[in-house]
Design a protein around this motif. Structure first.
Motif, mmCIF file in Angstrom:
data_model
loop_
_atom_site.group_PDB
_atom_site.id
_atom_site.type_symbol
_atom_site.label_atom_id
_atom_site.label_comp_id
_atom_site.label_asym_id
_atom_site.label_seq_id
_atom_site.Cartn_x
_atom_site.Cartn_y
_atom_site.Cartn_z
ATOM 1 N N HIS A 16 -9.960 -7.503 -4.094
ATOM 2 C CA HIS A 16 -9.033 -7.926 -3.135
ATOM 3 C C HIS A 16 -9.846 -8.088 -1.379
ATOM 4 O O HIS A 16 -9.838 -8.775 -0.784
ATOM 5 C CB HIS A 16 -7.834 -7.152 -3.089
ATOM 6 C CG HIS A 16 -7.001 -7.544 -1.817
ATOM 7 N ND1 HIS A 16 -6.392 -9.101 -1.635
ATOM 8 C CD2 HIS A 16 -6.700 -6.943 -0.661
ATOM 9 C CE1 HIS A 16 -5.773 -9.018 -0.614
ATOM 10 N NE2 HIS A 16 -5.887 -7.902 0.034
ATOM 11 N N GLU A 17 -10.611 -6.983 -1.730
ATOM 12 C CA GLU A 17 -11.231 -6.331 -0.313
ATOM 13 C C GLU A 17 -12.652 -7.095 -0.046
ATOM 14 O O GLU A 17 -13.280 -7.294 1.138
ATOM 15 C CB GLU A 17 -11.396 -4.916 0.074
ATOM 16 C CG GLU A 17 -10.228 -4.127 -0.009
ATOM 17 C CD GLU A 17 -9.539 -4.541 1.356
ATOM 18 O OE1 GLU A 17 -10.281 -4.472 2.598
ATOM 19 O OE2 GLU A 17 -8.304 -4.827 1.230
ATOM 20 N N SER A 61 0.693 -1.210 0.204
ATOM 21 C CA SER A 61 -0.027 -0.163 0.147
ATOM 22 C C SER A 61 0.881 1.208 0.080
ATOM 23 O O SER A 61 0.511 2.165 -0.754
ATOM 24 C CB SER A 61 -0.842 0.002 1.132
ATOM 25 O OG SER A 61 -1.951 -0.975 1.167
ATOM 26 N N HIS A 101 -8.243 0.558 -8.599
ATOM 27 C CA HIS A 101 -9.348 0.507 -7.628
ATOM 28 C C HIS A 101 -10.308 -0.715 -7.845
ATOM 29 O O HIS A 101 -10.694 -1.064 -6.959
ATOM 30 C CB HIS A 101 -10.030 1.653 -7.966
ATOM 31 C CG HIS A 101 -11.299 1.882 -7.344
ATOM 32 N ND1 HIS A 101 -11.256 2.313 -5.837
ATOM 33 C CD2 HIS A 101 -12.768 1.925 -7.364
ATOM 34 C CE1 HIS A 101 -12.447 2.263 -5.176
ATOM 35 N NE2 HIS A 101 -13.479 2.111 -5.979
ATOM 36 N N HIS A 135 -8.466 -3.460 -5.992
ATOM 37 C CA HIS A 135 -8.561 -3.466 -4.610
ATOM 38 C C HIS A 135 -10.075 -3.929 -3.893
ATOM 39 O O HIS A 135 -9.969 -4.479 -3.138
ATOM 40 C CB HIS A 135 -8.501 -1.816 -4.347
ATOM 41 C CG HIS A 135 -8.522 -1.581 -2.741
ATOM 42 N ND1 HIS A 135 -7.591 -2.145 -1.733
ATOM 43 C CD2 HIS A 135 -9.496 -1.116 -1.997
ATOM 44 C CE1 HIS A 135 -7.940 -1.616 -0.765
ATOM 45 N NE2 HIS A 135 -8.982 -0.916 -0.742
#
Length: 147
Positions: free
Chosen positions: A101-102, A76, A95, A98
């Protein structure tokens, strides 16, 4: 299974295996090799197993968890540092990655498959930006990369 999953499985088996009984090692293997479990389910199942196994196993689990957190923090920080070099298209792509991944409901394999699909459809500019960035993206970039 994805490379990330194989690395994670190896780390857990190596670090925790010596502190577990044969039955507990089999349970760990079942958890790590179950493609139906989400990332959260895998992590919570491993943690619960480590609690049952005792203090030494739980300490090893904590060490591995901290190592993963440190890796993510370094990535990060590197992303923030390099962000200004990326095109708007690459920023939007990152984005999207991300968000994938989240998502704790995805399995590690589903996450890998979604990343792979995203990279297969990424523009040459995005691929070039991310290849220049380096790991963890280089193993997902295939085909011509140009600007």
């Amino acid at each position: 299974m994805s490379e990330k999953h194989d690395i994670m499985r190896g780390m857990f088996e190596e670090a925790l295996g010596s502190t577990m009984s044969e039955k507990q090692r089999k349970k760990l293997d079942e958890i790590l090799n179950n493609p139906k479990l989400s990332k959260d389910e895998v992590n919570e199942s491993i943690k619960a197993l480590c609690v049952i196994c005792g203090k030494e196993t739980m300490e090893k689990y904590q060490e591995i968890s901290e190592m993963f957190q440190e890796r993510m923090a370094k990535l990060s920080a590197k992303m923030k540092e390099e962000q200004e070099k990326f095109t708007d298209e690459t920023k939007a792509f990152l984005h999207k990655l991300h968000k994938i991944h989240e998502d704790p409901s995805l399995s590690y394999q589903d996450e890998h498959d979604k990343f792979k699909e995203a990279f297969e459809h990424a523009s040459p500019i995005v691929k070039t930006d991310l290849r220049l960035f380096g790991e963890p993206f280089t193993h997902l970039i295939h085909g011509p990369v140009e600007r």
